[in-house]
Design a protein around this motif. Structure first.
Motif, PDB file in Angstrom:
ATOM      1  N   LEU A 174       0.829  -1.203   0.000  1.00 21.80           N
ATOM      2  CA  LEU A 174       0.000   0.000   0.000  1.00 21.80           C
ATOM      3  C   LEU A 174       0.863   1.253   0.000  1.00 21.80           C
ATOM      4  CD1 LEU A 174      -2.782  -1.013   2.569  1.00 21.80           C
ATOM      5  CD2 LEU A 174      -2.967  -0.908   0.080  1.00 21.80           C
ATOM      6  N   GLU A 175       1.950   1.243   0.779  1.00 22.94           N
ATOM      7  CA  GLU A 175       2.840   2.404   0.804  1.00 22.94           C
ATOM      8  C   GLU A 175       3.526   2.601  -0.531  1.00 22.94           C
ATOM      9  OE1 GLU A 175       4.493   5.750   2.418  1.00 22.94           O
ATOM     10  OE2 GLU A 175       2.970   4.427   3.278  1.00 22.94           O
ATOM     11  N   LEU A 176       3.951   1.485  -1.186  1.00 23.28           N
ATOM     12  CA  LEU A 176       4.600   1.595  -2.486  1.00 23.28           C
ATOM     13  C   LEU A 176       3.643   2.134  -3.537  1.00 23.28           C
ATOM     14  CD1 LEU A 176       7.032   1.065  -4.312  1.00 23.28           C
ATOM     15  CD2 LEU A 176       6.210  -1.289  -4.593  1.00 23.28           C
ATOM     16  N   ALA A 177       2.401   1.637  -3.487  1.00 22.22           N
ATOM     17  CA  ALA A 177       1.418   2.140  -4.449  1.00 22.22           C
ATOM     18  C   ALA A 177       1.125   3.610  -4.218  1.00 22.22           C
ATOM     19  CB  ALA A 177       0.133   1.317  -4.335  1.00 22.22           C
ATOM     20  N   ARG A 178       1.052   4.026  -2.949  1.00 20.39           N
ATOM     21  CA  ARG A 178       0.793   5.428  -2.641  1.00 20.39           C
ATOM     22  C   ARG A 178       1.963   6.305  -3.093  1.00 20.39           C
ATOM     23  NH1 ARG A 178       0.552   4.856   2.298  1.00 20.39           N
ATOM     24  NH2 ARG A 178      -1.662   4.266   2.423  1.00 20.39           N
TER      25      ARG A 178
END
Length: 592
Positions: free
Chosen positions: A337-341
């Motif tokens: 989720l952090e990488l996608a954000r």
């Protein structure tokens, strides 16, 4: 379905519905009386009480079904026997078991429906019942001021009126104000008359006072010499006091998630999850008991360890692997989720170049190229920057590492002493131990360690016992979903043959016998569950204890009903006694 089955089933359904409603109403009345003082007199609407009664009706239905089956089956076959219909059925060549079949099939279906209700419907209803009942308990009583009696329902105020005029009129009013948290009657208001009426959709209450006086005295500080405290007296022709009733008299509903840990609102799958969690807590407590015991006995565990049993270690390893796997999954999810954000915020679009320059990622929007090999090479740390390198002295002397190596080499070359201690050496050691009180210190340390270990074990043992008691209660809640359903079939085996034996219908003898058997069933159920909660018996045996005790009676009554035994007639017991006497005389004659 044959006409005989329709006849027997039709004669059963009417009494069953009637007895179920009556039994449910009786159990509902018992439950409502249990909470009578807590739920009535709160000024609630009719629909709140109707909702609570509906929840109670559904939650007590599993207990009402066995008694309804017992009473209705006993009345049905009692009526058939009283009107000689059962005799006609048997004379036509139809056995008693064949006559019991239609009601038996219905009771089996009813037992399965009771199990589904216990597992899916009753837990949800219990959740809503607990939530609503707690909210009603927390609600303050309705605002109802009686003449000549102090009313303390409004927080911080104590109000007394000598006479009520009409719906809102008051006369001779006395008010003690404790809203500031002060004890004692230091703020007093007197008024000749007044009106107490709601406004703004009854969310607020306005108290209008006429022709009165207000007395207020400051609290005096004890133990300090000072001037007298301030005292004020105020006269008024009209004064208004507004009370906020939103938080005091309004029913505030609690979120249902607050009751999510109660075993009564869980189905079988959720109870299994709770059992696994409690089992993990118990195993962890037992495991850490061994670990903490090592620190209490350092001399004992210097060369050997206190190892837990293999089953504890096996469960501990399984729980640790489950926790680590859960953490990895949560970390992978958060990282993704952090990488996608991050990608959506910093790099709107990118192009990956194939071929010999596949290690290069080009961001077309900002015209920035980043070589992956260059990044890896630049991230290496040179040996001179190592944090673990020992500092060298500037005067070329031996470093600390060389000194330690020389000491270790000297210790390795030294030969251990194998000769026994001399008398002089023993006396020196004994004198040193006695002069420095080593023996007393060792004994004191051992006693302190023993007491500390005992206290720790007592605390841990209490915690483990509480967890194990919760574990057994969860198991009881699990097995109850089966036992309450099976009780319907057990009561049918008792009621139907008994009705065929006594041949009495109506509400006389059947009701009396049903009440007796139900009381016995209830007492056996409570006894078995109590044994299971205390750990005296296995929870499975404790919950099935009442059914196991009553099932032989049902089979015995079925056997006697097939033989047309007259268990409730005096001639049956007279003949049985005469038969025993004849057998005894024959045995005596054979011996002679």
């Amino acid at each position: 379905m044959k006409k005989l089955d329709k006849l027997i089933l039709g004669s059963f359904l009417g009494p069953f519905l009637l007895t179920f409603i009556v039994v449910d109403f009786i159990l509902l009345t018992v439950n409502m009386l249990k909470y009578f003082d807590e739920i009535f007199g709160k000024g609630l609407s009719f629909w709140i009480y109707a909702e609570l009664i509906g929840y109670f009706v559904i939650s007590i239905s599993p207990m009402a079904l066995p008694l309804a089956v017992l009473l209705s089956s006993l009345m049905t076959f009692g009526n058939l026997g009283e009107h000689f219909e059962l005799t006609a059925i048997k004379s036509s060549g139809i056995s008693l078991l064949r006559a019991l079949r239609p009601i038996g099939v219905f009771v089996v279906i009813l037992s399965f429906a009771a199990y589904l209700s216990n597992n899916y419907l009753v837990p949800k209803v219990n959740l809503k019942t607990f939530s609503l009942l707690y909210d009603i308990r927390m609600k303050s009583p309705a605002l109802e001021i009686k003449a000549g009696v102090f009313y303390n329902g409004i927080p911080g105020y104590s109000i007394k009126v000598n006479e009520k005029i009409g719906e809102y009129g008051l006369k001779n009013i006395l008010i003690y104000n404790h809203a500031n948290g002060q004890s004692g009657n230091l703020d007093v208001t007197l008024a000749d008359s007044g009106r107490l009426e709601p406004f703004f959709n009854e969310n607020y209450m306005k108290l209008s006072l006429y022709h009165g006086k207000k007395y207020r005295e400051e609290r005096q500080t004890r133990g300090i010499a000072e001037k007298p405290v301030e005292f004020t007296r105020t006269s008024f022709d009209a004064n208004e006091v507004v009370f906020d009733l939103n938080n005091t008299f309004k029913l505030n509903r609690t979120a249902e998630e607050a009751w999510s840990t109660n075993r009564s609102i869980k189905n079988i799958s959720e109870i299994k999850v709770g059992l696994d969690s409690i089992g993990t807590l118990v195993n962890d407590q037992r495991y850490y008991n061994f670990r903490e015991a090592e620190s209490v006995y350092p001399f004992f565990t210097r060369e050997r360890k206190l190892k837990p049993s293999p089953d504890i270690m096996e469960r501990k390893m399984a729980d640790d692997s489950t926790r680590s796997r859960k953490k990895r999954l949560e970390k992978a999810l958060s990282d993704s989720l952090e990488l996608a954000r991050t990608m959506t915020q910093t790099a709107p679009s990118s192009t990956i170049v194939e071929g010999p320059e596949s290690n290069r990622v080009v961001f077309t929007d900002d015209s920035i190229s980043l070589d992956r090999n260059a990044v890896v090479a630049s991230s290496k740390i040179s040996p001179s920057d190592s944090l673990f390198e020992l500092p060298k002295k500037a005067d070329n002397k031996e470093s600390l590492t060389d000194v330690l190596d020389s000491i270790n080499n000297a210790l390795a070359k030294a030969k251990p002493r194998t000769a026994a201690l001399t008398d002089l050496e023993r006396s020196k050691i004994d004198s040193m131990a006695s002069s420095r009180r080593y023996y007393q210190s060792a004994v004191t340390m051992a006693l302190n360690n023993s007491r500390s270990l005992k206290n720790q074990f007592n605390v841990k043992n209490t915690m483990i016992e509480n967890l194990e008691r919760d574990y057994r209660r969860f198991e009881i809640a699990w097995y109850q979903k089966y036992t309450q359903a099976f009780a319907c079939f057990a009561m049918f085996l008792i009621g139907a043959p008994l009705g065929a034996i006594i041949k009495k219908g109506g509400l006389g003898m059947p009701v009396l016998i049903s009440i007796i058997f139900f009381i016995v069933f209830y007492m056996l159920t409570m006894t078995g569950e109590k044994w299971a909660k205390e750990g005296l018996v296995d929870p499975l045996f404790g919950t099935f204890f009442s059914n196991l005790c009553l099932l032989p009676f049902g089979l015995f009554f079925v056997k006697q009903a097939r033989k047309d035994a007259r268990l409730f007639e005096p001639d049956f017991y007279v003949n049985a006694w005469n038969g025993l006497q004849k057998r005894y005389k024959l045995l005596q004659a054979k011996k002679k």
